[in-house]
Design a protein around this motif. Structure first.
Motif, mmCIF file in Angstrom:
data_model
loop_
_atom_site.group_PDB
_atom_site.id
_atom_site.type_symbol
_atom_site.label_atom_id
_atom_site.label_comp_id
_atom_site.label_asym_id
_atom_site.label_seq_id
_atom_site.Cartn_x
_atom_site.Cartn_y
_atom_site.Cartn_z
ATOM 1 N N LYS A 130 0.847 -1.209 0.000
ATOM 2 C CA LYS A 130 0.000 0.000 0.000
ATOM 3 C C LYS A 130 0.877 1.251 0.000
ATOM 4 N N MET A 131 1.948 1.178 0.781
ATOM 5 C CA MET A 131 2.893 2.300 0.870
ATOM 6 C C MET A 131 3.517 2.574 -0.504
ATOM 7 N N GLY B 264 10.162 14.683 5.405
ATOM 8 C CA GLY B 264 9.941 14.354 3.996
ATOM 9 C C GLY B 264 8.497 13.968 3.726
ATOM 10 N N GLU B 265 8.311 13.256 2.628
ATOM 11 C CA GLU B 265 6.938 12.930 2.190
ATOM 12 C C GLU B 265 6.137 12.178 3.265
ATOM 13 N N ARG B 266 6.757 11.158 3.847
ATOM 14 C CA ARG B 266 6.026 10.322 4.818
ATOM 15 C C ARG B 266 5.650 11.116 6.078
ATOM 16 N N GLU B 267 6.642 11.779 6.674
ATOM 17 C CA GLU B 267 6.356 12.484 7.930
ATOM 18 C C GLU B 267 5.410 13.658 7.696
ATOM 19 N N THR B 268 5.617 14.387 6.598
ATOM 20 C CA THR B 268 4.727 15.514 6.302
ATOM 21 C C THR B 268 3.302 15.014 6.080
ATOM 22 N N SER B 269 3.179 13.843 5.439
ATOM 23 C CA SER B 269 1.849 13.261 5.219
ATOM 24 C C SER B 269 1.141 12.975 6.544
ATOM 25 N N VAL B 270 1.906 12.445 7.505
ATOM 26 C CA VAL B 270 1.310 12.151 8.814
ATOM 27 C C VAL B 270 0.808 13.441 9.475
ATOM 28 N N ASP C 54 25.323 15.563 5.677
ATOM 29 C CA ASP C 54 24.364 15.155 4.647
ATOM 30 C C ASP C 54 23.189 16.128 4.500
ATOM 31 N N TYR C 55 22.681 16.582 5.633
ATOM 32 C CA TYR C 55 21.430 17.379 5.612
ATOM 33 C C TYR C 55 21.558 18.665 6.440
ATOM 34 N N PRO C 56 22.340 19.640 5.965
ATOM 35 C CA PRO C 56 22.539 20.864 6.766
ATOM 36 C C PRO C 56 21.255 21.676 6.961
ATOM 37 N N ASN C 57 20.247 21.451 6.097
ATOM 38 C CA ASN C 57 18.967 22.163 6.266
ATOM 39 C C ASN C 57 18.055 21.473 7.283
ATOM 40 N N HIS C 58 18.542 20.397 7.866
ATOM 41 C CA HIS C 58 17.744 19.581 8.796
ATOM 42 C C HIS C 58 16.409 19.200 8.137
ATOM 43 N N TYR C 59 16.567 18.691 6.944
ATOM 44 C CA TYR C 59 15.431 18.336 6.097
ATOM 45 C C TYR C 59 15.926 17.200 5.209
ATOM 46 N N ALA C 60 15.264 16.052 5.259
ATOM 47 C CA ALA C 60 15.718 14.898 4.472
ATOM 48 C C ALA C 60 14.528 14.271 3.765
ATOM 49 N N GLY C 61 14.395 14.562 2.499
ATOM 50 C CA GLY C 61 13.279 14.040 1.713
ATOM 51 C C GLY C 61 12.574 15.190 1.007
ATOM 52 N N ASP C 62 11.343 14.920 0.588
ATOM 53 C CA ASP C 62 10.596 15.944 -0.145
ATOM 54 C C ASP C 62 9.161 16.031 0.391
ATOM 55 N N GLY C 63 8.974 16.986 1.306
ATOM 56 C CA GLY C 63 7.670 17.160 1.944
ATOM 57 C C GLY C 63 6.585 17.644 0.986
ATOM 58 N N SER C 64 6.999 18.211 -0.154
ATOM 59 C CA SER C 64 6.008 18.770 -1.094
ATOM 60 C C SER C 64 5.156 17.667 -1.745
ATOM 61 N N LYS C 65 5.634 16.415 -1.641
ATOM 62 C CA LYS C 65 4.892 15.301 -2.251
ATOM 63 C C LYS C 65 3.862 14.694 -1.289
ATOM 64 N N ALA C 66 3.778 15.261 -0.088
ATOM 65 C CA ALA C 66 2.939 14.657 0.954
ATOM 66 C C ALA C 66 1.455 14.681 0.619
ATOM 67 N N THR C 67 0.755 13.636 1.087
ATOM 68 C CA THR C 67 -0.701 13.593 0.958
ATOM 69 C C THR C 67 -1.311 13.109 2.273
ATOM 70 N N ARG C 68 -2.524 13.559 2.494
ATOM 71 C CA ARG C 68 -3.273 13.157 3.681
ATOM 72 C C ARG C 68 -3.509 11.632 3.670
ATOM 73 N N LEU D 141 -2.580 6.177 6.103
ATOM 74 C CA LEU D 141 -2.054 4.809 6.022
ATOM 75 C C LEU D 141 -0.993 4.572 7.104
ATOM 76 N N VAL D 142 -0.030 5.499 7.190
ATOM 77 C CA VAL D 142 1.064 5.351 8.157
ATOM 78 C C VAL D 142 0.501 5.364 9.589
ATOM 79 N N THR D 143 -0.371 6.311 9.862
ATOM 80 C CA THR D 143 -0.925 6.444 11.221
ATOM 81 C C THR D 143 -1.703 5.191 11.616
ATOM 82 N N GLU D 144 -2.559 4.722 10.723
ATOM 83 C CA GLU D 144 -3.368 3.546 11.062
ATOM 84 C C GLU D 144 -2.498 2.310 11.260
#
Ligand SMILES: [Zn+2]
Length: 293
Positions: free
Chosen positions: A178-179, A194-200, A239-253, A258-261
Motif C-alpha cells: 500500500k505504501m 519528507g513525504e512520509r512524515e509531512t503526510s502524517v 548530509d542534511y545541513p537544512n535539517h530536512y531529508a526528503g521531499d515534503g512537497s509530495k505529501a498527501t493526507r 495509512l502510516v498512522t493507522e
C-alpha cells in the motif's frame, strides 16, 4: 404579538442546554495522567495493568514547512488514539532527548546530555513510584533510538522493580505494498520532514503544515563527507545541513492516514501484549537475584 417562547421552542432550548451540560461530563476514566484525579489512581492502575505510556518527542526544525513539535504531536496522537482502544495511562508532554545535530536551527531545544539522561531516569523512577511497573516508551524522534536503547539496557545496572519497554513498529507486506502505491518520492531518502512524515502531519494537524514552503529548501542528501565504514557525530549535518531529508512537497493526507493507522494497529497489539506480560518482570527479578550486589 408573541412576547414569550412557545412551548415547543422552550422544549428544544432545554434539550440543547442539557446536551451542552452533558458534553462537559467526562465519559469514563481519562487516559492522560494530568487529567486523572488522585482518587482515580487505584482504578487507573488496575485498568492499565500498571502500564504507563511515555510518549517522547523533541523540539526541532522540520524542514521549512512542518511544525517544530512534529515528533511530539505524532507520538501524543498515537498514544491518545491507542488508549481509546486499549486502556493505559499516558504521561504528559515530554520533549527532552538527543538533538545535538540541530542546534544551528531555530526552535531546537537541546538540553545538556546529563540533564537529558537524569530527566528520563527520574521520570521513570517517579512513574514507578506512582505504582506503574511497566513503562512503554513511544518515540517519535529519529535522533533518540540509540540513546533510548542504551538507557533501557542500563536498567540492568541496578535492581529495578519496573520494566521499560520500547515500542518499535515493524512493517508487513500488505502495508509495504500500500505504501509503495501511495508514496511518490524516493523512499530511501524520505527521512526527516519528507513525504512520509509531512503526510502524517497533514493527516493529524493539517492547519500546522505550510505546504507552500515545502520546496523552499533542499532535502536532498548533500554527501559532503564520505569515509568508508566510519561513524562520526557530524554525519547528519554533513548530509542534511537544512535539517530536512526528503521531499515534503509530495505529501498527501492519504499516505498520512495509512502510516498512522498502521502504527496505531501495531501499537494496540504491542500494548495488549505488554499489559498481559508477566515474564519480563519475573526474568528481571531472577536476573537480579543471581547478580551479586
Ligand atoms: Zn520528526
Amino acid at each position: 404579538m408573541n412576547t414569550g417562547l412557545s412551548s415547543i421552542k422552550l422544549f428544544i432550548l432545554l434539550l440543547f442546554v442539557s446536551a451542552l451540560a452533558n458534553a462537559q461530563v467526562p465519559q469514563g476514566l481519562p487516559s492522560r495522567w494530568d487529567e486523572l484525579t488522585a482518587s482515580d489512581w487505584p482504578k487507573a492502575l488496575e485498568k492499565s495493568s500498571r502500564t504507563c505510556i511515555l510518549p517522547i518527542g523533541i523540539l526541532e526544525k522540520h524542514g521549512p514547512h512542518a511544525p517544530i513539535g512534529s515528533d511530539l504531536i505524532q507520538v501524543r496522537e498515537w498514544a491518545a488514539r491507542v488508549t481509546k482502544k486499549e486502556y493505559a495511562v499516558v504521561f504528559p508532554d515530554y520533549f527532552y532527548g538527543q538533538i545535538n545535530e540541530a542546534r544551528h536551527q531555530p526552535g531546537t531545544f537541546a538540553l545538556p546530555e546529563k540533564v537529558v539522561w537524569e530527566l528520563l531516569e527520574s521520570t521513570c523512577e517517579e512513574i514507578a513510584r506512582n505504582g506503574f511497573d511497566k513503562i512503554v516508551i513511544i518515540n517519535g524522534h529519529g535522533g533518540n533510538p540509540e540513546f533510548l536503547k542504551y538507557f533501557i539496557q542500563t536498567r540492568l545496572e541496578k535492581r529495578h522493580d519496573y520494566a521499560v519497554y520500547f515500542f518499535q513498529p515493524g512493517s508487513d507486506s500488505t502495508y509495504l505494498s500500500k505504501m509503495a502505491k501511495l508514496h511518490k518520492s524516493d523512499q530511501a531518502g524520505d527521512q526527516h520532514a519528507g513525504e512520509r512524515e509531512t503526510s502524517v502531519l497533514l493527516y493529524l494537524r493539517p492547519e500546522l503544515v505550510k505546504m507552500d514552503s515545502a520546496s523552499n529548501e533542499s532535502g536532498i542528501n548533500q554527501k559532503r563527507l564520505s569515509i568508508p565504514d566510519i561513524y562520526t557525530a557530524i554525519w547528519w549535518f554533513a548530509d542534511y545541513p537544512n535539517h530536512y531529508a526528503g521531499d515534503g512537497s509530495k505529501a498527501t493526507r492519504e499516505l498520512g492516514q495509512l502510516v498512522t493507522e498502521h502504527i496505531i494497529s501495531s501499537l494496540e497489539k504491542a500494548l495488549k501484549a505488554v499489559k498481559a506480560d508477566t515474564k519480563t518482570l519475573e526474568l528481571q527479578k531472577e536476573y537480579f537475584d543471581r547478580v551479586k550486589e
